[in-house]
Design a protein around this motif. Structure first.
Motif, short mmCIF file in Angstrom:
data_model
loop_
_atom_site.label_atom_id
_atom_site.label_comp_id
_atom_site.label_asym_id
_atom_site.label_seq_id
_atom_site.Cartn_x
_atom_site.Cartn_y
_atom_site.Cartn_z
N ARG A 1 58.29 6.43 26.37
CA ARG A 1 58.00 7.70 25.42
C ARG A 1 58.91 9.02 26.19
O ARG A 1 59.02 9.83 25.43
CB ARG A 1 56.47 7.99 25.46
N LYS B 1 54.23 -0.26 33.15
CA LYS B 1 54.21 -1.50 32.35
C LYS B 1 54.61 -2.62 33.46
O LYS B 1 53.71 -3.48 33.60
CB LYS B 1 55.01 -1.46 31.24
N ASP C 1 55.80 5.42 31.89
CA ASP C 1 55.57 4.38 30.98
C ASP C 1 56.14 2.98 31.57
O ASP C 1 55.56 2.04 31.63
CB ASP C 1 56.13 4.53 29.46
N CYS D 1 47.40 5.85 36.41
CA CYS D 1 47.71 5.15 35.46
C CYS D 1 47.42 3.64 35.48
O CYS D 1 46.90 3.09 34.62
CB CYS D 1 49.27 5.32 35.06
N GLU E 1 58.80 1.69 23.88
CA GLU E 1 57.65 1.67 24.80
C GLU E 1 57.66 2.91 25.86
O GLU E 1 56.74 3.00 26.55
CB GLU E 1 57.73 0.36 25.57
#
Ligand code: FAD
Length: 342
Positions: free
Chosen positions: A208, A97, A93, A125, A206
């Protein structure tokens, strides 16, 4: 099928000319660059020269000063730095991001990642978030002289054919690249570039996943792609216990063991040790091929090693055609003799 893709509404909206530059994901672990990053920089330089653009590296971590200079020395013109305690170790994540935001802002034309465990997780991703394609596990990259798009070649159907894939109407064009295949970039001491700090902030929910602890296996052998010495065994070992002898030599040299596919298929050793077309591609300083016949699919994964030493009972074994040193003999006599000398 490509014509059909070209006409969809989404694709018409993307102005591909806005996308410029070749990016390399500078994967680091415990503050050290993964060897594949140096190979990606070498490849990125070649691609960038052909399309007349520059090379950038994207570096995530909590301490990136020294690595930034290393990346410049290996040919990066710019280094995008994402610095935050949450980026110390890889998590899907967090890395997705920050890199996605950087892609949206700076619009690279091409992004290369190593086909490591991390690259294989991060690449898809990012591709989904950026609404583009990804060619996984590439072994060759070329720029088409006519349309300047990248031709990405990778083994398909268990290595039975090589597929060349293009990303016609989406940007960035993304590839994960097999470690050990491309030539390393040259190191130019003192070479400088431009460091660009990215804005990084995370909301509490944000990310996880949480890293509770990192456990390293005791007495772990070096990984196949990092090892400078690989002692590889084939069916000539006669039984799975034969790998214990190879392990002794590998440990003595500070390297690791490898295997032919036939041993993996026989259940003698895990697939993670397999060298070859459908295994790992390696490029160590010395590759010992012990009781390996030298099938083309095995050679595909090791023939660019600096030195190949083959030990085989059969003087006509094809492995001797690629070996720098050949020892015709029984590996159970030759390896103990080498160990004694060492
Ligand atoms: P063998 O071919 O059986 O050779 C054993 C060798 O040991 C012989 O040369 C023999 O002379 C020698 N020997 C026997 N006893 C001794 C002794 N005591 N001391 C010294 N030497 C001895 N193979 C791979 O390795 N990697 C791959 O990624 C891979 N991918 C493949 C993908 C496809 C699509 C296909 C069709 C095949 C693939 N293969 C791959 C399999 C490959 O074709 C060969 O079958 C395999 O590499 C043979 O393994 P080997 O050399 O261990 O065994």
């Amino acid at each position: 099928p490509f014509d059909a893709i070209e006409k969809t509404e989404d694709n018409v909206k993307k102005d591909l000319s806005e996308y410029k530059g070749v990016w390399v994901f500078a994967e680091q672990r415990e503050g050290k660059l993964m060897p594949v990053v140096i190979e990606l920089l070498g490849e990125a330089k070649k691609l960038a020269a052909e399309i007349g653009t520059d090379v950038s590296a994207v570096l995530c971590g909590d301490e990136v000063g020294a690595l930034t200079h290393e990346l410049f020395a290996y040919g990066a013109d710019k280094v995008y730095q994402a610095v935050h305690p949450e980026l110390k170790n890889y998590r899907t994540d967090a890395y997705t991001k920050v890199i996605q935001e950087a892609i949206n802002q700076y619009k690279p034309e091409i992004i290369l990642l190593g086909a490591t465990h991390i690259g294989r997780d991060l690449g898809p991703c990012l591709a989904v978030r950026c609404d583009t394609g990804l060619t996984a596990d590439c072994t060759k990259l070329e720029i088409d002289p006519d349309d300047k798009k990248i031709r990405q070649t990778r083994p398909a159907f268990g290595g039975n054919l090589m597929a060349t894939i293009i990303c016609p109407n989406h940007r960035p064009q993304m590839s994960t690249v097999r470690p050990g295949v491309m030539d390393k970039a040259e190191y130019v001491a003192g070479r400088e570039g431009v460091a660009i700090r990215l804005n990084v902030s995370f909301d509490e929910d944000e990310i996880r996943t949480k890293i509770i602890k990192i456990v390293k296996e005791a007495g772990e052998l070096a990984s196949l792609t990092d090892a400078e010495f690989i002692v590889s065994g084939g069916m000539g070992l006669g039984n799975p216990e034969g790998f214990e002898l190879l392990k002794k030599l590998a440990e003595k040299l500070g390297g690791t063991i490898g295997s032919s596919r036939a041993c993996v298929d026989s259940g003698w050793i895990d697939h993670s040790y397999q060298v070859g077309q459908t295994g790992t591609t390696v490029k160590p300083k010395i590759y010992f091929a012990c009781g390996i016949s030298g099938a083309i699919q095995h050679l595909a994964g090791m023939q660019s090693s600096d030195y190949i030493i083959a030990i085989n009972k059969n003087e006509n074994a094809p492995i001797f055609e690629v070996a720098d040193y050949g020892i015709v003999g029984d590996l159970y006599e030759v390896i103990p003799a080498i160990l004694e000398q060492l």
